[in-house]
Design an enzyme around this catalytic site. Structure first.
Site, short mmCIF file in Angstrom:
data_model
loop_
_atom_site.label_atom_id
_atom_site.label_comp_id
_atom_site.label_asym_id
_atom_site.label_seq_id
_atom_site.Cartn_x
_atom_site.Cartn_y
_atom_site.Cartn_z
N ASP A 1 0.82 -1.22 0.00
CA ASP A 1 0.00 0.00 0.00
C ASP A 1 0.85 1.27 0.00
OD1 ASP A 1 -2.00 -1.86 0.42
OD2 ASP A 1 -2.88 -0.80 2.13
N HIS B 1 3.67 -2.34 2.92
CA HIS B 1 3.71 -0.99 2.35
C HIS B 1 4.98 -0.82 1.53
CE1 HIS B 1 0.98 -0.74 5.77
NE2 HIS B 1 0.39 0.25 5.13
ZN ZN Z 1 -2.55 3.17 3.28
#
Ligand code: ZN
Length: 230
Positions: free
Chosen positions: A35, A180
């Protein structure tokens, strides 16, 4: 972290080159998701690993921010060209439960436009920032909402070993793993996670591929994992 043998996982059960066209419904599947990017070289380092294991059909999913996709269009294109999924994490990481319906729509649709303009494919999935969703969000975001079943907390630890352990000590068939593509430690962790999952016999698929083999997707519904349906 312990180095896993590079391009030649030798554990029985690994999917070998050439077998990746087999029906995936019989395989152990996992979707790695990243992400908040794309973010410069971090995303590219993850894509380097994906590319290294391309013969095993390794694909991952990026829940991109529209604002970041605008900054790194070549990285978005590279991800798509490698068979990865570039999906929608809103334009600027707004909490969708705290903004108006109009802003919610623009956060999602502007990002879908940007991704489509770069890749030629319109994203079919939304991951709400912070995992924040409520009835309003489900009613007005016209896409499936994709959450996760393994949270690596990579943003908090920023430690490759912790991220590796969070995945490899917990993974099971049908998991969606949250990471991430913002941190060097996460890129470093992917160098161990990806070959180790391949060597354990997991097929690393995109979220859309995972859903396709495990019952499909509906707009306005939320999904945390896609377990085998027996
Ligand atoms: Zn996020």
């Amino acid at each position: 972290p312990e180095q896993t043998a590079a391009a030649t996982p030798e554990v029985t059960g690994a999917i070998m080159p050439g077998e990746t066209d087999n029906p995936l419904s019989e395989e152990k599947l996992v979707a790695l998701t990243f992400d908040d990017g794309p973010y410069g070289e971090v995303t590219n380092r993850i894509l380097d690993v994906v590319e290294q294991y391309a013969e095993y059909g390794v694909h991952v999913t990026f829940f991109a921010l529209g604002s970041q996709a605008e900054k790194f269009p070549n990285t978005v294109k590279r991800a798509a060209d490698l068979g990865c999924e570039v999906a929608n994490h809103t334009y600027s990481h707004k909490n969708l439960t705290k903004i108006s319906e109009d802003e919610r729509t623009s956060q999602v649709e502007d990002t879908a436009d940007i991704i489509e303009s770069i890749t030629g494919t319109r994203s079919k999935l939304v991951r709400p920032p912070y995992g924040a969703k409520n009835d309003d969000v489900r009613a007005t975001v016209k896409y499936p909402l994709i959450l996760w079943s393994i949270d690596t907390l990579d943003w908090k630890t920023r430690d490759a070993k912790s991220t590796i352990d969070a995945v490899l000590n917990n993974v099971s068939d049908g998991d969606i793993v949250l990471m991430h593509d913002l941190y060097d430690a996460t890129a470093e962790a992917s160098k161990t996670i990806i070959p180790e999952l391949v060597s354990r016999g997991y097929q690393l698929v995109t979220v859309s591929e995972l859903a396709q083999y495990r019952g499909g997707l509906e707009a306005g519904k939320q999904y945390f994992s896609f377990r085998p349906q027996n």
